[in-house]
Enzyme design. Sequence first.
Site, PDB file in Angstrom:
ATOM      1  N   TYR A 156      -7.120  -7.499   2.664  1.00 36.41           N
ATOM      2  CA  TYR A 156      -6.345  -6.938   3.759  1.00 36.41           C
ATOM      3  C   TYR A 156      -6.869  -7.262   5.003  1.00 36.41           C
ATOM      4  O   TYR A 156      -6.113  -7.812   5.920  1.00 36.41           O
ATOM      5  CB  TYR A 156      -6.695  -5.230   3.745  1.00 36.41           C
ATOM      6  CG  TYR A 156      -5.877  -4.669   4.772  1.00 36.41           C
ATOM      7  CD1 TYR A 156      -4.374  -4.487   4.715  1.00 36.41           C
ATOM      8  CD2 TYR A 156      -6.681  -4.020   5.851  1.00 36.41           C
ATOM      9  CE1 TYR A 156      -3.673  -3.854   5.658  1.00 36.41           C
ATOM     10  CE2 TYR A 156      -5.785  -3.157   6.872  1.00 36.41           C
ATOM     11  CZ  TYR A 156      -4.384  -3.346   6.510  1.00 36.41           C
ATOM     12  OH  TYR A 156      -3.530  -2.519   7.679  1.00 36.41           O
ATOM     13  N   GLU A 158      -8.526 -10.181   5.735  1.00 33.77           N
ATOM     14  CA  GLU A 158      -8.108 -11.648   5.906  1.00 33.77           C
ATOM     15  C   GLU A 158      -6.736 -11.914   6.153  1.00 33.77           C
ATOM     16  O   GLU A 158      -6.284 -12.791   6.892  1.00 33.77           O
ATOM     17  CB  GLU A 158      -8.813 -12.616   4.831  1.00 33.77           C
ATOM     18  CG  GLU A 158     -10.304 -12.709   4.882  1.00 33.77           C
ATOM     19  CD  GLU A 158     -10.947 -13.213   6.176  1.00 33.77           C
ATOM     20  OE1 GLU A 158     -10.094 -13.397   6.965  1.00 33.77           O
ATOM     21  OE2 GLU A 158     -12.005 -12.953   6.076  1.00 33.77           O
ATOM     22  N   GLY A 218     -21.613  10.073   4.302  1.00 32.71           N
ATOM     23  CA  GLY A 218     -20.614  10.875   5.307  1.00 32.71           C
ATOM     24  C   GLY A 218     -20.976  10.456   6.674  1.00 32.71           C
ATOM     25  O   GLY A 218     -20.152  11.094   7.694  1.00 32.71           O
TER      26      GLY A 218
END
Length: 324
Positions: A156, A158, A218
Amino acid sequence: MSDSNPTPGRFGRVLVTGGAGFIGSHLCRRLIAEGSEVIVFDNLLTGHMSNVEELLGNPRFSFEHYDVTNYLYVKGPLDAVLHFASPASPADFEKLPIQILKVGSLGTHKALGLAKAKGARFLLASTSECYGDPEVSPQPETYWGNVNPVGIRGVYDEAKRFSEAMTMAYRRHHGVETRIVRIFNTFGPRMQVDDGRAIPNFFTQAIRGEDVTVYGDGSQTRSINYVSNLVDGIWRLLGSDYDAPVNIGSDFEISMLDLAKTIVELVGSDSKIVHRELPADDPKVRRPDITVARRELGWEPEIEPAEGLRRTRDYFVEALRAGV
Ligand code: UDP
């Protein structure tokens, strides 16, 4: 400040690739409200007809089920080509890697070729993923990023970085009028229940009373922006004369653990928060520097994250009740 009030009707006829997607479909509504005629090409890989259903009867809206990595043909004039087609959830990076690379490369090339042929303005939906796992925070547009080209997110990141380079090449080499928006985490109604990103997952899990899955400890952060704010920024950018990339996002930065807690509380759920393995290369922080958008577009995120989350909760409650 540049032209932040585009002339109504200046974008009379517009093609939106990926117009049946989450962001694309919100954008189509705004364009129609601004008086444009909107043509959508979408192969429905991650988009849904339900996102554009109520637009189908509108004489200024048309939809074509089409894969934009192929040659693009539109009869008649076009004032703008807005390239929004692409899977965008990290959950898709493993499932649809080749399609993501193709739509970012071949799809961008075809969409630029069409813009050039029509003398249309071209706007690229780019992404904060261009910055990868950033070593600078907040991220200004001048930051070149920290991307792993061979990692799981590389397909995604690149593809989008390539699409920016291709857009700039068409601008410099062919004189196409181009705009690039770097979109940061955006949320709102019409995200799919099975989208896989944090906000849809947390809402879906909390509403169903399932465990809410926080990846890693988280502590990683994102800055979350309500979708109508983004669409307003895109509309302003399209009409402005600012041609370098522009970050559009909120500077409300929150850890994923706090976001999960906020959503559980907002839903009034007794879901437990559980921890799952952190995906590879997951950015540790993300926050846009929005100085350029403020200065060049007169843009400001209007809907606060808390209000956006309430609206999104109502949407997910309804979507799950309706079994969407
Ligand atoms: N995430 C999470 N639980 C989920 C889905 C995502 O903790 O069920 C995390 C993910 O690891 C990342 C953040 O939430 O740190 C935002 O992920 P998302 O998929 O929404 O998009 P990203 O910002 O990574 O593109």
